[in-house]
Design a protein around this motif. Structure first.
Motif, PDB file in Angstrom:
ATOM      1  N   LYS A  77      51.339  30.474  45.627  1.00  0.00           N
ATOM      2  CA  LYS A  77      51.481  31.679  46.441  1.00  0.00           C
ATOM      3  C   LYS A  77      51.717  32.854  45.491  1.00  0.00           C
ATOM      4  CE  LYS A  77      54.514  33.739  49.941  1.00  0.00           C
ATOM      5  NZ  LYS A  77      53.530  34.333  50.809  1.00  0.00           N
ATOM      6  N   GLY A  78      51.003  33.946  45.716  1.00  0.00           N
ATOM      7  CA  GLY A  78      51.140  35.129  44.874  1.00  0.00           C
ATOM      8  C   GLY A  78      50.142  35.213  43.731  1.00  0.00           C
ATOM      9  N   THR A  79      49.284  34.211  43.581  1.00  0.00           N
ATOM     10  CA  THR A  79      48.269  34.236  42.528  1.00  0.00           C
ATOM     11  C   THR A  79      47.142  35.190  42.930  1.00  0.00           C
ATOM     12  OG1 THR A  79      48.728  31.929  41.960  1.00  0.00           O
ATOM     13  CG2 THR A  79      46.621  32.843  41.217  1.00  0.00           C
ATOM     14  N   PRO A  80      46.851  36.223  42.101  1.00  0.00           N
ATOM     15  CA  PRO A  80      45.778  37.156  42.435  1.00  0.00           C
ATOM     16  C   PRO A  80      44.402  36.601  42.047  1.00  0.00           C
ATOM     17  CG  PRO A  80      46.830  37.836  40.408  1.00  0.00           C
ATOM     18  CD  PRO A  80      47.572  36.619  40.905  1.00  0.00           C
ATOM     19  N   PHE A  81      43.367  37.126  42.684  1.00  0.00           N
ATOM     20  CA  PHE A  81      41.986  36.812  42.317  1.00  0.00           C
ATOM     21  C   PHE A  81      41.133  38.051  42.559  1.00  0.00           C
ATOM     22  CE2 PHE A  81      42.623  35.410  46.707  1.00  0.00           C
ATOM     23  CZ  PHE A  81      41.586  36.048  47.383  1.00  0.00           C
ATOM     24  N   SER A  82      40.021  38.154  41.853  1.00  0.00           N
ATOM     25  CA  SER A  82      39.102  39.278  42.071  1.00  0.00           C
ATOM     26  C   SER A  82      37.740  38.953  41.482  1.00  0.00           C
ATOM     27  CB  SER A  82      39.647  40.566  41.457  1.00  0.00           C
ATOM     28  OG  SER A  82      39.666  40.474  40.061  1.00  0.00           O
ATOM     29  N   ALA A  83      36.742  39.677  41.949  1.00  0.00           N
ATOM     30  CA  ALA A  83      35.383  39.575  41.416  1.00  0.00           C
ATOM     31  C   ALA A  83      34.666  40.879  41.729  1.00  0.00           C
ATOM     32  CB  ALA A  83      34.644  38.404  42.036  1.00  0.00           C
ATOM     33  N   LYS A  84      33.890  41.357  40.780  1.00  0.00           N
ATOM     34  CA  LYS A  84      33.161  42.612  40.937  1.00  0.00           C
ATOM     35  C   LYS A  84      31.668  42.328  40.960  1.00  0.00           C
ATOM     36  CE  LYS A  84      32.913  47.301  39.016  1.00  0.00           C
ATOM     37  NZ  LYS A  84      32.069  47.671  40.097  1.00  0.00           N
ATOM     38  N   ALA A  85      30.970  42.993  41.867  1.00  0.00           N
ATOM     39  CA  ALA A  85      29.517  42.851  41.958  1.00  0.00           C
ATOM     40  C   ALA A  85      28.857  43.367  40.684  1.00  0.00           C
ATOM     41  CB  ALA A  85      28.992  43.627  43.167  1.00  0.00           C
ATOM     42  N   ASN A  86      27.704  42.792  40.358  1.00  0.00           N
ATOM     43  CA  ASN A  86      26.943  43.249  39.198  1.00  0.00           C
ATOM     44  C   ASN A  86      26.445  44.676  39.440  1.00  0.00           C
ATOM     45  OD1 ASN A  86      27.312  40.656  38.238  1.00  0.00           O
ATOM     46  ND2 ASN A  86      25.229  39.997  38.705  1.00  0.00           N
ATOM     47  N   ASP A  87      26.671  45.564  38.477  1.00  0.00           N
ATOM     48  CA  ASP A  87      26.213  46.953  38.592  1.00  0.00           C
ATOM     49  C   ASP A  87      24.704  47.000  38.816  1.00  0.00           C
ATOM     50  OD1 ASP A  87      28.769  47.934  38.227  1.00  0.00           O
ATOM     51  OD2 ASP A  87      28.499  48.250  36.067  1.00  0.00           O
ATOM     52  N   GLN A  88      24.267  47.940  39.622  1.00  0.00           N
ATOM     53  CA  GLN A  88      22.846  48.205  39.865  1.00  0.00           C
ATOM     54  C   GLN A  88      22.092  47.026  40.484  1.00  0.00           C
ATOM     55  OE1 GLN A  88      21.960  51.410  39.363  1.00  0.00           O
ATOM     56  NE2 GLN A  88      24.020  51.726  38.582  1.00  0.00           N
ATOM     57  N   ASP A  89      22.789  46.054  41.041  1.00  0.00           N
ATOM     58  CA  ASP A  89      22.107  44.903  41.616  1.00  0.00           C
ATOM     59  C   ASP A  89      21.553  45.222  42.995  1.00  0.00           C
ATOM     60  OD1 ASP A  89      21.853  41.817  40.963  1.00  0.00           O
ATOM     61  OD2 ASP A  89      22.145  42.048  43.126  1.00  0.00           O
ATOM     62  N   ALA A  90      20.393  44.699  43.292  1.00  0.00           N
ATOM     63  CA  ALA A  90      19.711  44.966  44.560  1.00  0.00           C
ATOM     64  C   ALA A  90      20.408  44.352  45.771  1.00  0.00           C
ATOM     65  CB  ALA A  90      18.271  44.454  44.486  1.00  0.00           C
ATOM     66  N   THR A  91      21.381  43.474  45.544  1.00  0.00           N
ATOM     67  CA  THR A  91      22.085  42.840  46.667  1.00  0.00           C
ATOM     68  C   THR A  91      23.254  43.696  47.170  1.00  0.00           C
ATOM     69  OG1 THR A  91      23.522  41.594  45.154  1.00  0.00           O
ATOM     70  CG2 THR A  91      21.490  40.511  45.907  1.00  0.00           C
TER      71      THR A  91
END
Length: 123
Positions: A77-91
């Motif tokens: 409990k309290g563990t952070p997570f994150s992910a960033k989309a690839n720049d300039q990606d068509a999705t």
């Protein structure tokens, strides 16, 4: 559940995924509040994770490249997570009113998470 939080040219779309939905792989659904670009996911473990998995941001029915967060086995409990989309990606581009999903995959035994998906304004 709080509504969309707007900060400058961004919207933070909050989510809470309880243990039942996390283990079942039930996606959390959003509606895009404006035209923009899906930017990623940030969150925290709300209840300890048994077997970890991933949380994938999905633009309608297409995975957003890079926007997939890994949550480790035995994450406390309290563990952070994150992910960033690839720049300039068509999705990344999305229009107002279109469907956004956050899909959990691979989780088993226990856990719950919450956080937000970020949408940047403009197109």
């Amino acid at each position: 559940m709080p509504g969309t939080i707007q900060v400058g040219g961004k919207a933070l779309l909050p989510f809470i995924i309880n243990q039942t939905d996390l283990l079942a792989g039930t996606s959390f659904e959003f509606v895009a509040p404006f035209d923009g670009f899906l930017d990623g996911v940030d969150g925290i473990v709300q209840a300890a994770i048994g077997t970890g998995g991933t949380l994938q941001v999905i633009n309608k029915t297409t995975n957003v490249a890079g926007a997939v967060a890994n949550v480790a086995n035995a994450a406390a409990k309290g563990t952070p997570f994150s992910a960033k989309a690839n720049d300039q990606d068509a999705t990344r581009p999305i229009k107002k009113g279109e469907r956004i999903q956050l899909k959990p995959t691979g989780f088993a035994t226990s856990g719950a998470v919450n956080g937000y998906v970020t949408l940047n304004q403009g197109m």
